[in-house]
Design an enzyme around this catalytic site. Structure first.
Site: not given
Length: 444
Positions: A127-129, A132, A246
């Site tokens: 997801l994050d990372p 994104d 971020r």
């Protein structure tokens, strides 16, 4: 027939394993699910005809070598610090590897060897990372292709509880590794660039320097800077961008209260407290902060009935509640408490919120008119097992694994999903699972 080895069957692996098993017949895969807990591996494998559940010990070198050699592709859902041992063996035995974790310096150093072995070490595909990177690069590449220039990029993501299930004053419940939440921000100063000026925020100030982020249709969130934003300028092709940040999203009020937790020393993890099991929470707080005995609110610079104090009191950290962890660090003691207080209940749903904000100007534009592209993603979980976090972490890794096994990804070496051959098919398939960004433009 292809063999897939999944190492780690924890919170974030449920949707990944379900995807692999759902596609195992059509793709002719056998899937081995290994976890330190055989029960957990069996639960996630679900008795599927194409699945094999095993107790897996990452420190058992013989077992690790045997299982990796049997596989065509390895997916590591282990804690990030354990990926290197798996990656080295994947290079040695020429097996593809997929992880959702950040690329460490040690993993990055394997790039040339992985290329020589003809394999991909696919990282940051969660997801994050992960999502994104993919979603940001889709917009950035489109802007560049259209003759525009990205002059500011801000990206925010948070794993939260759905509003209808938000029944505690913190507005937060665990859907991923609790230890990572407790230790958030301790990996070094948060670094980013704003209007051409480099910014560095130390851990002690991180949760005080927040901003408000509006997500259309979902209200306001607060954001704090996440890790090192500067390191992504080169992978994103934005080396000279004046603003790049971020950030992590939380519900309003969370960050100020968490800063109080930090000030009280409860996230300290470097040393164990001998005899911690003999303490009450009140005694722990006073041991860590002698002056707090004159009044916790005054010590923290808060009014007695402030929202921060209400959050802290709800956690019972000033009470005579007993601690039952033996010789534990303050962070470990706090984690145990939060796992009880912030537990996702049987009928709860979590929610992922991600938003990118791109400020764009056309090349050679004489006037200073600019526009913003705002790209937002909101996903809610199905249940306690197939959470929004599990879906958004696991599905990108699973889809990418399928593409690698199908021979549709040609990249080799250490890779993150910033290249079109990866991000385009991954984003397209994610949309079929309801993981879709909504974009809008506004004039600056």
């Amino acid at each position: 027939m292809k063999n897939v080895l999944v190492i780690g069957a924890g919170r974030s692996a449920s949707s990944l394993i379900r995807y692999l098993l759902d596609h195992s017949e059509s793709e002719n895969w056998n899937v081995t699910v290994g976890d330190v807990s055989l029960e957990m591996a069996q639960q996630k494998a679900g008795g599927h005809a194409r699945a094999r559940a095993i107790a897996f010990d990452i420190h058992n070198t013989q077992q690790k070598h045997e299982e990796i050699q049997k596989a065509d592709l390895v997916i590591s859902m282990l804690p990030a610090v354990l990926h290197l041992a798996v990656a080295k063996d994947c290079v040695r035995f020429k097996k593809h590897l997929v992880t959702a974790s950040y690329v460490s310096k040690d993993i990055a150093a394997l790039d040339a060897e992985a290329k020589s072995a003809g394999i991909i070490l696919m990282n940051e595909i969660g997801l994050d990372p992960g999502i994104d990177h993919a979603s940001a690069m889709k917009v950035i590449d489109h802007v560049k292709k259209s003759g525009g220039e990205v002059v500011a990029f801000r990206s925010y993501c948070g794993g939260l509880v759905a509003p209808e299930c938000n029944d505690n004053p913190w507005g937060y419940k665990f859907t991923w590794n609790p230890r990572n939440v407790v230790l958030a921000g301790q990996g070094g100063d948060a670094q980013f660039i704003e209007n051409g000026k480099l910014r560095s925020i130390p851990y002690e100030k991180l949760f005080l320097e927040t901003e408000t982020v509006e997500v259309q249709g979902h209200g306001s969130f607060e954001a704090y800077a996440n890790r090192d934003s500067l390191s992504y300028r080169q992978p994103y092709g934005l080396e000279n961008i004046p603003t790049m940040l971020r950030g992590t999203l939380r519900m309003p009020g969370y960050c100020k209260a968490w800063n109080a937790i930090i000030k009280l020393g409860l996230t300290y993890d470097s040393e164990k407290l001998e005899g911690s099991e003999k303490l009450t929470w009140r005694q722990l707080i006073e041991a860590l902060n002698p002056d707090v005995r004159f009044g916790a609110a005054a010590y923290l610079g808060e009014e007695e009935d402030s929202e921060v104090m209400k959050k802290l009191e709800w956690l019972e950290i000033f009470s005579d509640r007993e601690i039952d962890l033996v010789d534990a660090s303050p962070a470990e003691i706090l984690q145990q408490l939060l796992e009880e207080k912030w537990k996702l209940k049987a009928n709860d749903h979590d929610m992922i919120v991600m938003q990118h904000e791109f400020e764009i100007k056309a090349k050679n534009e004489k006037e200073e008119k600019r526009k913003k592209i705002i790209s937002a993603l909101v996903v809610k979980g199905e249940d306690q097992i197939h959470t929004a976090m599990a879906k958004t972490v696991g599905l990108p890794a699973a889809i990418t694994s399928k593409l690698i096994l199908q021979g549709k990804i040609k990249a080799r070496g250490v890779v993150i999903p910033t290249i079109r051959e990866i991000y385009e098919p991954v984003l397209n398939e994610l949309e079929t699972y309801g993981i879709k960004f909504e974009e809008r433009e506004v004039i600056v």
